[in-house]
Design a protein around this motif. Structure first.
Motif, short mmCIF file in Angstrom:
data_model
loop_
_atom_site.label_atom_id
_atom_site.label_comp_id
_atom_site.label_asym_id
_atom_site.label_seq_id
_atom_site.Cartn_x
_atom_site.Cartn_y
_atom_site.Cartn_z
N THR A 14 6.25 12.98 43.46
CA THR A 14 6.10 13.99 43.67
C THR A 14 6.09 14.38 45.22
N ASP A 15 6.91 15.38 45.82
CA ASP A 15 6.85 15.91 47.18
C ASP A 15 5.57 16.85 47.19
N TRP A 16 4.27 16.20 47.29
CA TRP A 16 3.33 17.30 47.59
C TRP A 16 3.36 18.07 48.51
N ARG A 17 3.74 17.77 49.84
CA ARG A 17 3.76 18.38 50.89
C ARG A 17 4.50 19.76 50.76
N ALA A 18 5.75 19.57 50.19
CA ALA A 18 6.83 20.73 49.79
C ALA A 18 6.09 21.64 48.75
N ARG A 19 5.52 21.11 47.74
CA ARG A 19 4.79 21.85 46.66
C ARG A 19 3.94 22.70 47.22
N LEU A 20 3.04 21.84 48.02
CA LEU A 20 1.69 22.86 48.42
C LEU A 20 2.21 23.85 49.34
N GLN A 21 3.10 23.56 50.37
CA GLN A 21 3.43 24.72 51.28
C GLN A 21 4.04 25.90 50.41
N ARG A 22 4.72 25.78 49.32
CA ARG A 22 5.60 26.69 48.84
C ARG A 22 4.53 27.37 47.76
N HIS A 23 3.50 26.83 47.46
CA HIS A 23 2.95 27.49 45.81
C HIS A 23 1.55 27.65 46.29
N SER A 24 0.85 27.27 47.21
CA SER A 24 -0.48 27.19 47.24
C SER A 24 -1.25 28.09 48.42
N LEU A 25 -2.29 28.53 48.19
CA LEU A 25 -3.48 29.44 49.14
C LEU A 25 -3.70 28.24 49.96
N GLY A 26 -3.91 27.07 49.44
CA GLY A 26 -4.58 25.72 50.11
C GLY A 26 -5.03 24.78 49.25
N TRP A 27 -5.71 23.81 49.74
CA TRP A 27 -5.96 22.52 48.93
C TRP A 27 -7.04 21.84 49.83
N VAL A 28 -7.92 21.25 48.75
CA VAL A 28 -8.95 20.41 49.71
C VAL A 28 -8.81 18.90 49.36
N CYS A 29 -8.88 18.23 50.53
CA CYS A 29 -8.74 16.84 50.60
C CYS A 29 -10.06 16.21 50.70
N ALA A 30 -10.73 15.58 49.97
CA ALA A 30 -11.86 14.75 50.24
C ALA A 30 -11.40 13.11 50.94
N TRP A 31 -11.98 12.78 52.11
CA TRP A 31 -11.72 11.49 52.67
C TRP A 31 -13.03 10.55 52.76
N GLU A 32 -12.71 9.16 52.52
CA GLU A 32 -13.82 8.35 52.92
C GLU A 32 -13.16 7.20 53.76
N ASP A 33 -13.46 7.45 54.96
CA ASP A 33 -13.27 6.39 56.02
C ASP A 33 -11.37 6.44 55.92
N HIS A 34 -10.94 7.75 56.21
CA HIS A 34 -9.47 7.84 56.28
C HIS A 34 -8.62 7.41 55.08
N ARG A 35 -9.40 7.27 53.81
CA ARG A 35 -8.90 7.20 52.55
C ARG A 35 -9.01 8.40 51.61
N LEU A 36 -7.91 8.69 51.09
CA LEU A 36 -7.99 9.98 50.23
C LEU A 36 -8.78 9.68 49.05
N VAL A 37 -10.03 10.37 48.62
CA VAL A 37 -10.80 9.97 47.54
C VAL A 37 -10.79 10.98 46.42
N GLY A 38 -10.44 12.47 46.97
CA GLY A 38 -10.46 13.51 46.00
C GLY A 38 -9.44 14.60 46.49
N PHE A 39 -9.03 15.44 45.72
CA PHE A 39 -8.06 16.52 45.80
C PHE A 39 -8.13 17.72 44.97
N VAL A 40 -8.07 18.77 45.34
CA VAL A 40 -8.06 19.93 44.40
C VAL A 40 -6.79 20.72 44.99
N ASN A 41 -5.79 21.44 44.41
CA ASN A 41 -4.94 22.31 44.94
C ASN A 41 -5.44 23.96 44.29
N ILE A 42 -5.17 24.71 45.13
CA ILE A 42 -5.54 26.07 44.93
C ILE A 42 -4.28 26.88 45.12
N ALA A 43 -3.53 27.19 43.86
CA ALA A 43 -2.48 28.02 43.67
C ALA A 43 -3.08 29.73 43.64
#
Length: 131
Positions: free
Chosen positions: A31-60
Motif C-alpha cells: 500500500t502507498d500509505w503516503r498517497a492514501r493519507l494525503q488524499r483522504h485523511s484529516l490526519g494520522w497519528v504515529c507512535a514511535w519507539e526509538d525511531h521505530r514505528l510501533v503504532g498508527f491510527v488513520n483519521i479520515a
C-alpha cells in the motif's frame, strides 16, 4: 520504553505495511500509505519507539464535523501498555482542533473494552452494508 506520538508524522510505506501485517495478520502489502493519507485523511497519528514505528491510527473525515478512526494498530510487543489509547487520545485532540464534533469508530466485538473503557467511546446504533 519511551513512546512519542506525532500527528501527521512522516510515514514510511514499508514500515507501515509491516506494522499492518503484524497487527492484522497476513503478509506485508504494498500500500502507498503516503498517497492514501494525503488524499483522504484529516490526519494520522504515529507512535514511535526509538525511531521505530510501533503504532498508527488513520483519521479520515467528511470535510466537516465527522471524523473516523481507521486502521488502529499497535506492534505486538507494545500492546497493553496504553499505546493504542494514547494514539486515539492524540487523534481526538487534533480532531477537536480541526473543528470536528464527532469521532466515529467501528470495531470487532473483542475490542469493545478497549474502545469503550480505555478510550472513552460511547455506544451508538450504526449500520453496515457489506459491498
Amino acid at each position: 520504553m519511551t513512546i512519542t506520538y506525532e500527528w501527521r508524522g512522516d510515514v514510511d510505506n514499508t514500515a507501515l505495511n509491516q506494522l499492518h501485517a503484524e497487527g492484522f495478520g497476513g503478509p506485508a502489502g504494498q500500500t502507498d500509505w503516503r498517497a492514501r493519507l494525503q488524499r483522504h485523511s484529516l490526519g494520522w497519528v504515529c507512535a514511535w519507539e526509538d525511531h521505530r514505528l510501533v503504532g498508527f491510527v488513520n483519521i479520515a473525515w467528511d470535510g466537516g464535523v465527522h471524523a473516523f478512526a481507521l486502521d488502529t494498530v499497535v506492534a505486538g510487543r507494545n500492546r497493553s501498555n496504553g499505546v493504542g489509547a494514547a494514539l486515539l487520545g492524540v487523534a481526538a485532540e487534533q480532531c477537536r482542533a480541526a473543528g470536528c464534533e464527532w469521532l466515529h469508530v467501528d470495531f470487532e466485538e473483542h475490542l469493545r473494552p478497549f474502545y469503550f473503557d480505555a478510550c472513552g467511546f460511547g455506544e451508538t446504533t450504526a449500520g453496515l452494508l457489506a459491498l
